[in-house]
Design an enzyme around this catalytic site. Structure first.
Site, short mmCIF file in Angstrom:
data_model
loop_
_atom_site.label_atom_id
_atom_site.label_comp_id
_atom_site.label_asym_id
_atom_site.label_seq_id
_atom_site.Cartn_x
_atom_site.Cartn_y
_atom_site.Cartn_z
CE LYS A 74 -0.39 0.12 5.05
NZ LYS A 74 -1.30 0.25 6.20
NE ARG A 87 -6.45 1.74 12.37
CZ ARG A 87 -5.22 1.46 11.95
NH1 ARG A 87 -4.26 2.37 12.04
NH2 ARG A 87 -4.93 0.27 11.47
CE1 TYR A 123 11.46 32.55 2.81
CE2 TYR A 123 11.63 30.16 2.74
CZ TYR A 123 11.35 31.36 2.11
OH TYR A 123 10.96 31.37 0.80
CG MET A 152 8.22 23.55 -1.52
SD MET A 152 6.97 24.48 -2.42
CE MET A 152 5.86 24.95 -1.10
#
Length: 376
Positions: free
Chosen positions: A38, A134, A262, A310
């Site tokens: 998966k 769940r 940043y 990013m």
């Protein structure tokens, strides 16, 4: 200074590592293995056939679309899909010979209706919630679910191939909850059999349970993380399959007290050299690892400084000899001293599963052997 070229970062998948892990699980468990692929095989791509060629006999996925894609790729082995909404593409799954898990009465009848329309019995695995709260059918409806399943079996709408559950604390093999959940599963199987069901496959253990709790293996083990070199319990020495590399794109000399990136979260303490690598959180690197994470360049671990952006990260290379185009190893098996998936998980305060499944969204994935990995 900067450099441009054809290659940005590359994600290498060591098919030999996947093969060795599949062989290991088949040998140590002594029962058939379901290779769980998966989420794009936990970020490892097209490895289902490799697992099947090395001991796995089943394939497991979350959704029906994942299963259908594998059938389209020529995977003929039994495939189980266990996480689908009530209005899933049951008819498509039935037509493709895909097993599906059942977690509710509503789901059971939706599957049976699709089977009636198609004229073929659906292969199902009744999923019992043994403690996760769940996925899986709650114990309160288990008897009713089993009775309904038996009636639909007699009407040739479904075939109850198996019963499954999922352990909540298998990453801590000695946790008492594991014993409680094994008992709940065994009781659920007995209840199903008393109601006339004859499941051939009983599966409770995933990777950690299969590794460390022989009493949890039953007739089939679902191996996902372990196939890719991750032992959730952190005890077994499995073969890591991923290596992520990126070239040095820029080098710059900076003075002491220079802010980096940043927010100037990092300020240089002395004059140094900074290397810019074209990879960032857009490629799956976790921002939570900043301030702790490292990469390896020319055999030396070097710190990532400032925020993970990013598209880029900045590495303080100090006086270490680094040139434009040098290949930085962001993560790998660790056999060359490079950071590992486990290192990144620790730096980010998460689990290895999250690291491998998020890496590589924008990367070129190359299936190669370990020896080929470093060839240029």
């Amino acid at each position: 200074m900067s450099v441009t070229g054809e290659r940005l970062s590359e994600l290498y998948v060591d098919r030999n590592a996947v093969a060795r892990n599949a062989q290991f699980f088949r040998r140590i468990t002594g029962v058939p293995v379901m290779a769980v692929v998966k989420a794009d095989a936990f970020g490892h791509g097209d490895v289902a056939q490799i697992a099947l060629e090395n001991g796995a006999t089943w394939i497991g996925v979350a959704s029906i679309p994942e299963a259908l894609a594998l059938r389209a790729d020529g995977i003929a082995a039994p495939i189980l899909s266990w996480l689908n909404p009530v209005n899933a593409a049951w008819a498509d799954a039935i037509a493709a010979g895909i097993d599906v898990a059942v977690t509710s009465i509503e789901q059971l009848y939706a599957i049976a209706a699709a089977a009636e329309r198609s004229g073929t019995a659906a292969r199902v695995h009744l999923h019992l919630d043994v403690g996760m709260s769940r996925d899986g059918a709650p114990s309160e409806i288990w008897s009713v679910l089993c009775v309904a399943a038996r009636e639909l079996e007699k009407a040739d709408r479904i075939d109850v191939v198996g019963i499954m559950g999922h352990l909540s604390n298998a990453d801590d093999p000695d946790h008492a909850q594991n014993d409680t959940e094994r008992l709940r599963f065994a009781n659920g199987v007995r209840a199903a059999r008393r109601r006339g069901l004859t499941p051939r496959e009983l599966h409770l253990a995933a990777s950690a349970g299969a590794l460390h709790r022989p009493d949890m293996r039953f007739s089939l083990s679902r191996v996902g993380a372990g196939l890719y070199g991750i032992d959730p319990a952190g005890r077994a020495d499995l073969a890591s399959a991923l290596t992520l590399t990126v070239p040095v794109a820029q080098l710059r000399e900076v003075h002491a007290h220079q802010g980096v990136g940043y927010g100037h979260d990092h300020v240089t303490g002395e004059a140094t050299t900074l290397a810019v690598l074209p990879i960032g959180y857009g490629d799956g690197l976790p921002r939570a690892a900043q301030g702790r994470a490292e990469v390896s360049i020319r055999g030396q671990r070097l710190p990532i400084v400032g925020r993970i952006s990013m598209d880029q990260i900045v590495v303080d290379v100090g006086q270490h000899p680094v040139e434009l185009g040098d290949i930085a190893i962001v993560l790998g098996p660790g056999d060359r001293g490079e950071p590992t998936v486990r290192d990144w998980a620790c730096w980010a305060g998460t689990i290895e599963h999250e690291i491998v499944t998020r890496i590589g969204v924008r990367r070129s994935r190359v299936l190669r052997t370990a020896d080929e990995r470093w060839a240029r």
